[in-house]
Write an enzyme that holds these catalytic residues in place. Sequence first.
Site, PDB file in Angstrom:
ATOM      1  N   GLU A 156      12.373  51.629  48.709  1.00 32.36           N
ATOM      2  CA  GLU A 156      12.056  50.517  47.832  1.00 32.36           C
ATOM      3  C   GLU A 156      11.730  49.198  48.542  1.00 32.36           C
ATOM      4  O   GLU A 156      10.944  48.418  48.035  1.00 32.36           O
ATOM      5  CB  GLU A 156      13.219  50.281  46.867  1.00 32.36           C
ATOM      6  CG  GLU A 156      13.483  51.434  45.916  1.00 32.36           C
ATOM      7  CD  GLU A 156      12.292  51.716  45.015  1.00 32.36           C
ATOM      8  OE1 GLU A 156      11.736  50.747  44.450  1.00 32.36           O
ATOM      9  OE2 GLU A 156      11.904  52.890  44.908  1.00 32.36           O
ATOM     10  N   SER A 196      68.406  59.127   6.802  1.00 30.17           N
ATOM     11  CA  SER A 196      69.694  59.116   7.500  1.00 30.17           C
ATOM     12  C   SER A 196      69.570  59.013   9.016  1.00 30.17           C
ATOM     13  O   SER A 196      70.576  58.815   9.693  1.00 30.17           O
ATOM     14  CB  SER A 196      70.495  60.367   7.140  1.00 30.17           C
ATOM     15  OG  SER A 196      71.008  60.253   5.835  1.00 30.17           O
TER      16      SER A 196
END
Length: 795
Positions: free
Chosen positions: A167, A434
């Site tokens: 590139e 409970s």
Amino acid sequence: MPPGAPGNGRVPPQRYRADGPPVTQQGGAQRPPYSSGDMPLLTHDETGATSVAREGALAVAERTEVVSGAPGMPQKPARKGSPWRRVRRILYVLLGLAVIGPLLAFVIGWMIFSVPSSDEAALTQVATFTFADDQPLATVRPENVNRVKVTLDKVPQHTREAVLAAEDATFYSNPGFDITGIARAIFNQLTGGIGGGSTITQQYVKVSTGHDESSLWRKYKEVVLAVKISREQSKDQILENYLNTIYLGRGAYGVQAAAKAYFGKDVQDLTIGEGAMLAGTIQSPSNWDPAKSRPDAERRWNFVMDQMAERGWITAAERAQPFPTNWLPEAPSLGGVPDDDRYHIYEKAIQELAAKGITQDQIDTEGLTITTTVQQPRQAQAVEAIKKVMKGQPDNLRTALVSIDPKTGAILAYYGGANGLGTDYANAMRQPGSSFKPFVLAAALQSNKGIGLGSLYDGSSPQVFEGQSVSNSEGFNCDSCTVQTAMTKSINTIFYRMAVDVGTQRVADAAHQAGIPSDVELAARGGIALGDSEVHPVDMASAFATFADDGERHEPYIVSKVVAADGRVLFDRGDAAGEQAVPQQVARNVTESMIDVASSSRIALSDGRPVASKTGTVQLNKTNQNKDAWTVGYTPSISTAVWVGSDFSDPIKNSAGQPIFGRMLPGSIWQEFMNSALRGTPKEQFSKFVPMGVPPAADPALNPNPSGSLSPSDTPGDNSDENDGRGGRGNGNGNGRGNSDDGSNGNSDDNSDSGFGGGGGLFDSNDGNGGDSSDNSSGNSNDNSNSDNGTGNND
């Protein structure tokens, strides 16, 4: 000779004023322009030099008069300029514009274009959630973008050079742009061609700004920003950013995601050839993927390798290697966010991150790795236990399970339901029934009233408290029972009396003290003794974990560490110290009170290890139906809460059509999970028990052991293969105190568990009778789950 002429007969030259005829004298006679007094007569001719000077002066005067437009003088037309002079002037202007124009444009662009801030340049990338052992849990891809950032040092040098070769080979020496490339781009734009000459810096600008349109304006902006960025960032920084943003095909943004997509490996493990292949795809990812066109991919690979060799970045031997053949035919699945039970873990982690100031934007843009505390094997064990017990049960039933490490607060398993996109039942509000009674005891032990596990209370039923009639189940009544027995048998009237005596606000405070969050409202009224206020399953697991750790409270948490893609540690839980929230002796006494519940309910652990637990059932209004059922219990190393209910508080029944109590489906799930989770681990003991208040005493009816506590080995009914009955004490068939397998005779560790049933109904839930009693006479307890036949013990 004319009259008046000089005597010599010569007439001087006549001169007229330029602005008119000769001036006349008074009377009309003309006055000669010259007289002997005005001007001497010329007696000789002018010399050549004088004449020339005079003519020159006159010419200058004439030109001056013409230019100035003196009135009365004839105007001479100006001479026309040379055509070449105009051409030269135009050329000078164009040359000036060619030199000064770009500089001026660059200066203007420098002033108006700003380099994207870190926030503006932030790009979405993958966030990864993992189990505690780093196994993947969820993969978050914002906007469906697959990007995982890595620091430059993680990218091999040869892979970096391959990208430069492909590139921008002069990246480290150019100013951020390439003049010839720009000229080529301009020419292509003007002629309708394609392609350009962007450097790596320009490409990074294009991606980070989001401006990728094909135009000269974009190129102009790119150049300016490329130079500005080059002044603000080092070349290594720019290259790192570029390598993390560029698209390389297969849905992969950045070299790390591309390495996974093409080769199934991390970028640091790429070979020279593999790195060159990835670099070759940058210009045309859709065309140069070897799976789509191997010839094109190989041709581009050869170009990159040749460029690297020419620049001396690879040796001749390295250049001679063949084109890679180990690329994957397609990108592996990225997983995503699962939509099953694991989604609730992910959702819980997201909530915790937000509470710690880690935003969704950070999750989306910083490539976070979020490590959770959930252990993948234990999560699988939770899922398996639930599937096994709930198989064949009615479709309306819902289940939650949360397991916590009491020593740290780390959530080890988190099951909020099989449908990840539905309700998270582990974090839903439900009445605990409970299973809330241990907090009543914790308040009583701290009330300075001398209450202990051996304290005696009237356990008859029904009784009236503050105008409210409270009943036990028909399965158990006693005129005088110890607190230990009241917990084991879950006697409503005793715990209601205890709460009223010590103060209901003390009960609420004790629950918050143990770990029920302060923002969970607990109504300080008599019903709090029977669990009428709603809590989350995760709260119950956490609060019971405080008892398991001798009163040291650790806030429950599900995220242990957060690390950004660049290596920054955003959060690390570490070894956070707990808080001694409940006095050690109080917590240990509460544990001791629950030590026999599991065996009494026939959900004891298979290896006989010590365990404390409490079941709970919530009655549906004033019916004989139930709507919520719980089992919560712990060893020193793990605390687990299990809830079974429905979406709309419908009556919950098992596959046999019997009402579900806490020790049934929830108890069976709890037992199955705890056995799996603890299998192969050391059999831990609780700390030394030092009684508070009245010590445990022999209960002639239920507990002949003077210590007030039975070890697992003393419990012949362990694991439900034999019916403990506790009344018969050693009679596996449950012949003591009637028939222990008969819920009507009280092997029901949760005789009430009504919690008002969501409608303020009676506190008598008919526990131990309910729908369970129909099969209880069989005395067959070989089915530990009791999910189908409802046998034996009711909580």
